[in-house]
Design a protein around this motif. Sequence first.
Motif, PDB file in Angstrom:
ATOM      1  N   LYS A  46      36.515  28.442  46.558  1.00 65.93           N
ATOM      2  CA  LYS A  46      36.259  27.280  47.497  1.00 65.93           C
ATOM      3  C   LYS A  46      35.944  26.024  46.894  1.00 65.93           C
ATOM      4  CE  LYS A  46      35.561  30.259  51.499  1.00 65.93           C
ATOM      5  NZ  LYS A  46      34.532  30.722  52.369  1.00 65.93           N
ATOM      6  N   CYS A  47      35.285  26.026  45.598  1.00 64.52           N
ATOM      7  CA  CYS A  47      34.732  24.860  45.006  1.00 64.52           C
ATOM      8  C   CYS A  47      35.768  24.069  44.379  1.00 64.52           C
ATOM      9  CB  CYS A  47      33.792  25.354  43.917  1.00 64.52           C
ATOM     10  SG  CYS A  47      32.848  24.165  42.996  1.00 64.52           S
ATOM     11  N   SER A  48      35.723  22.988  44.667  1.00 57.90           N
ATOM     12  CA  SER A  48      36.948  22.150  44.358  1.00 57.90           C
ATOM     13  C   SER A  48      36.772  21.795  42.745  1.00 57.90           C
ATOM     14  CB  SER A  48      36.978  20.609  45.037  1.00 57.90           C
ATOM     15  OG  SER A  48      35.720  20.126  44.854  1.00 57.90           O
ATOM     16  N   PHE A  49      35.598  21.849  42.129  1.00 56.02           N
ATOM     17  CA  PHE A  49      35.399  21.505  40.948  1.00 56.02           C
ATOM     18  C   PHE A  49      35.706  22.597  39.759  1.00 56.02           C
ATOM     19  CE2 PHE A  49      33.062  18.391  43.166  1.00 56.02           C
ATOM     20  CZ  PHE A  49      33.409  17.269  42.575  1.00 56.02           C
ATOM     21  N   ILE A  50      36.238  23.707  40.378  1.00 55.79           N
ATOM     22  CA  ILE A  50      36.478  24.902  39.606  1.00 55.79           C
ATOM     23  C   ILE A  50      38.013  25.097  39.336  1.00 55.79           C
ATOM     24  CG2 ILE A  50      36.514  27.616  39.509  1.00 55.79           C
ATOM     25  CD1 ILE A  50      33.812  26.115  39.228  1.00 55.79           C
ATOM     26  N   ASP A  51      38.343  25.071  38.201  1.00 52.34           N
ATOM     27  CA  ASP A  51      39.993  24.929  37.834  1.00 52.34           C
ATOM     28  C   ASP A  51      40.658  26.203  37.653  1.00 52.34           C
ATOM     29  OD1 ASP A  51      40.577  21.964  37.452  1.00 52.34           O
ATOM     30  OD2 ASP A  51      38.723  22.275  35.922  1.00 52.34           O
ATOM     31  N   GLU A  52      39.681  27.238  37.226  1.00 50.91           N
ATOM     32  CA  GLU A  52      40.417  28.737  37.006  1.00 50.91           C
ATOM     33  C   GLU A  52      39.378  29.672  37.306  1.00 50.91           C
ATOM     34  OE1 GLU A  52      42.285  29.827  33.420  1.00 50.91           O
ATOM     35  OE2 GLU A  52      40.494  29.317  32.274  1.00 50.91           O
ATOM     36  N   ILE A  53      39.620  31.000  37.620  1.00 45.60           N
ATOM     37  CA  ILE A  53      38.819  32.136  37.634  1.00 45.60           C
ATOM     38  C   ILE A  53      39.212  33.204  36.948  1.00 45.60           C
ATOM     39  CG2 ILE A  53      37.458  33.743  38.966  1.00 45.60           C
ATOM     40  CD1 ILE A  53      37.537  31.507  41.298  1.00 45.60           C
ATOM     41  N   ILE A  54      38.592  33.926  35.700  1.00 37.14           N
ATOM     42  CA  ILE A  54      38.737  34.929  35.097  1.00 37.14           C
ATOM     43  C   ILE A  54      37.891  36.167  35.548  1.00 37.14           C
ATOM     44  CG2 ILE A  54      39.345  35.966  32.793  1.00 37.14           C
ATOM     45  CD1 ILE A  54      41.002  33.663  33.271  1.00 37.14           C
ATOM     46  N   VAL A  55      38.700  37.154  36.057  1.00 34.61           N
ATOM     47  CA  VAL A  55      37.735  38.323  36.343  1.00 34.61           C
ATOM     48  C   VAL A  55      37.881  39.329  35.496  1.00 34.61           C
ATOM     49  CG1 VAL A  55      37.297  40.127  38.114  1.00 34.61           C
ATOM     50  CG2 VAL A  55      38.210  37.637  39.175  1.00 34.61           C
ATOM     51  N   VAL A  56      36.600  39.820  35.005  1.00 33.62           N
ATOM     52  CA  VAL A  56      36.671  40.817  33.950  1.00 33.62           C
ATOM     53  C   VAL A  56      36.103  42.215  34.932  1.00 33.62           C
ATOM     54  CG1 VAL A  56      35.649  41.514  31.737  1.00 33.62           C
ATOM     55  CG2 VAL A  56      36.111  39.218  32.114  1.00 33.62           C
ATOM     56  N   THR A  57      36.787  43.220  34.653  1.00 31.77           N
ATOM     57  CA  THR A  57      36.776  44.315  35.404  1.00 31.77           C
ATOM     58  C   THR A  57      36.787  45.484  34.413  1.00 31.77           C
ATOM     59  OG1 THR A  57      36.827  45.640  37.374  1.00 31.77           O
ATOM     60  CG2 THR A  57      38.981  44.732  36.242  1.00 31.77           C
ATOM     61  N   HIS A  58      36.345  46.724  34.879  1.00 34.51           N
ATOM     62  CA  HIS A  58      36.564  47.840  34.001  1.00 34.51           C
ATOM     63  C   HIS A  58      37.934  48.222  33.842  1.00 34.51           C
ATOM     64  CE1 HIS A  58      36.517  52.305  33.151  1.00 34.51           C
ATOM     65  NE2 HIS A  58      35.189  52.052  33.005  1.00 34.51           N
ATOM     66  N   PRO A  59      38.451  48.976  32.752  1.00 42.39           N
ATOM     67  CA  PRO A  59      39.810  48.889  32.557  1.00 42.39           C
ATOM     68  C   PRO A  59      40.502  49.875  33.491  1.00 42.39           C
ATOM     69  CG  PRO A  59      38.578  49.084  30.456  1.00 42.39           C
ATOM     70  CD  PRO A  59      37.578  48.987  31.618  1.00 42.39           C
ATOM     71  N   ASP A  60      40.035  50.774  33.921  1.00 39.24           N
ATOM     72  CA  ASP A  60      40.612  51.688  34.827  1.00 39.24           C
ATOM     73  C   ASP A  60      40.489  50.788  36.261  1.00 39.24           C
ATOM     74  OD1 ASP A  60      40.520  53.485  33.130  1.00 39.24           O
ATOM     75  OD2 ASP A  60      38.699  54.612  33.639  1.00 39.24           O
ATOM     76  N   GLU A  61      40.037  49.834  36.475  1.00 41.68           N
ATOM     77  CA  GLU A  61      39.972  49.135  37.734  1.00 41.68           C
ATOM     78  C   GLU A  61      40.750  47.816  38.012  1.00 41.68           C
ATOM     79  OE1 GLU A  61      35.670  51.054  39.035  1.00 41.68           O
ATOM     80  OE2 GLU A  61      35.684  49.168  38.446  1.00 41.68           O
ATOM     81  N   VAL A  62      41.497  47.411  36.824  1.00 40.18           N
ATOM     82  CA  VAL A  62      42.417  46.183  36.877  1.00 40.18           C
ATOM     83  C   VAL A  62      43.319  45.970  37.991  1.00 40.18           C
ATOM     84  CG1 VAL A  62      43.827  44.683  35.658  1.00 40.18           C
ATOM     85  CG2 VAL A  62      42.051  45.866  34.567  1.00 40.18           C
ATOM     86  N   ALA A  63      43.979  47.157  38.227  1.00 38.16           N
ATOM     87  CA  ALA A  63      45.129  47.261  39.067  1.00 38.16           C
ATOM     88  C   ALA A  63      44.493  47.185  40.612  1.00 38.16           C
ATOM     89  CB  ALA A  63      45.879  48.189  39.095  1.00 38.16           C
TER      90      ALA A  63
END
Length: 233
Positions: A46-63
């Motif tokens: 929701k923050c207008s000054f954020i351009d992108e978000i990268i989520v780093v998760t456990h390899p088994d939980e990406v999907a």
Amino acid sequence: MRKEKFVSVIIAAAGKGKRMNSHINKQYLNIGEKPVLAHTIEVFNKCSFIDEIIVVTHPDEVAYCKEKVINFFGLEKVTKVVAGGKERQESIFNGLKAVYQKCDIVVIHDGARPFVREEYILKSIDEAIKHKAVGVGVPVKDTIKVVDEEKNIKNTLNRNVLWAIQTPQTFDYQLLLRAHKKAIEDGYLGTDDTVLVERLGEKVRMLMSSYDNIKITTPEDLYIGEAILRNRK
């Protein structure tokens, strides 16, 4: 001033959270009607000054993360979900390699810290533009003891100079990338990102945060989180 910079966020959500005593990753446990991770990402989304978000998760939980959190809650600023490593530091480095090539400022935040306030995100970005490295935290309330291996108190620290570090931690992208590469080169494993920058001899600014910016770590934290959520509503 912020709009002149490309700001990327890396959400660290690869930990299994062994202290939670649950077969479900702590980031996917519900507070209210949403998973912890969804609450967390929404603040940045929701923050207008954020351009992108990268989520780093456990390899088994990406999907699972993509389907049950990102897509289900319509978190459109998430551009990538990448696999984390064995340690948090490795996971953040994977995130750093995945951001947009013209990233100027990078914000690192714990996926299990869902009550971060937008005002602290914006202050952190502003301070990082000026000073290149910023952490947020709160002065400790308790007296802190140093204890030896036999559980005897060795020393009592001066509480007046002690802070509990939180996230977001916000950096000039090139500085943090250099700090991570130096840590890899030295075989050093830190507990957060500010310490990696400290090792380069760089100063890290500290901003006052709030005591309700808790990290969901133990079962008790879920009850506290529910109370915070009710109070904010």
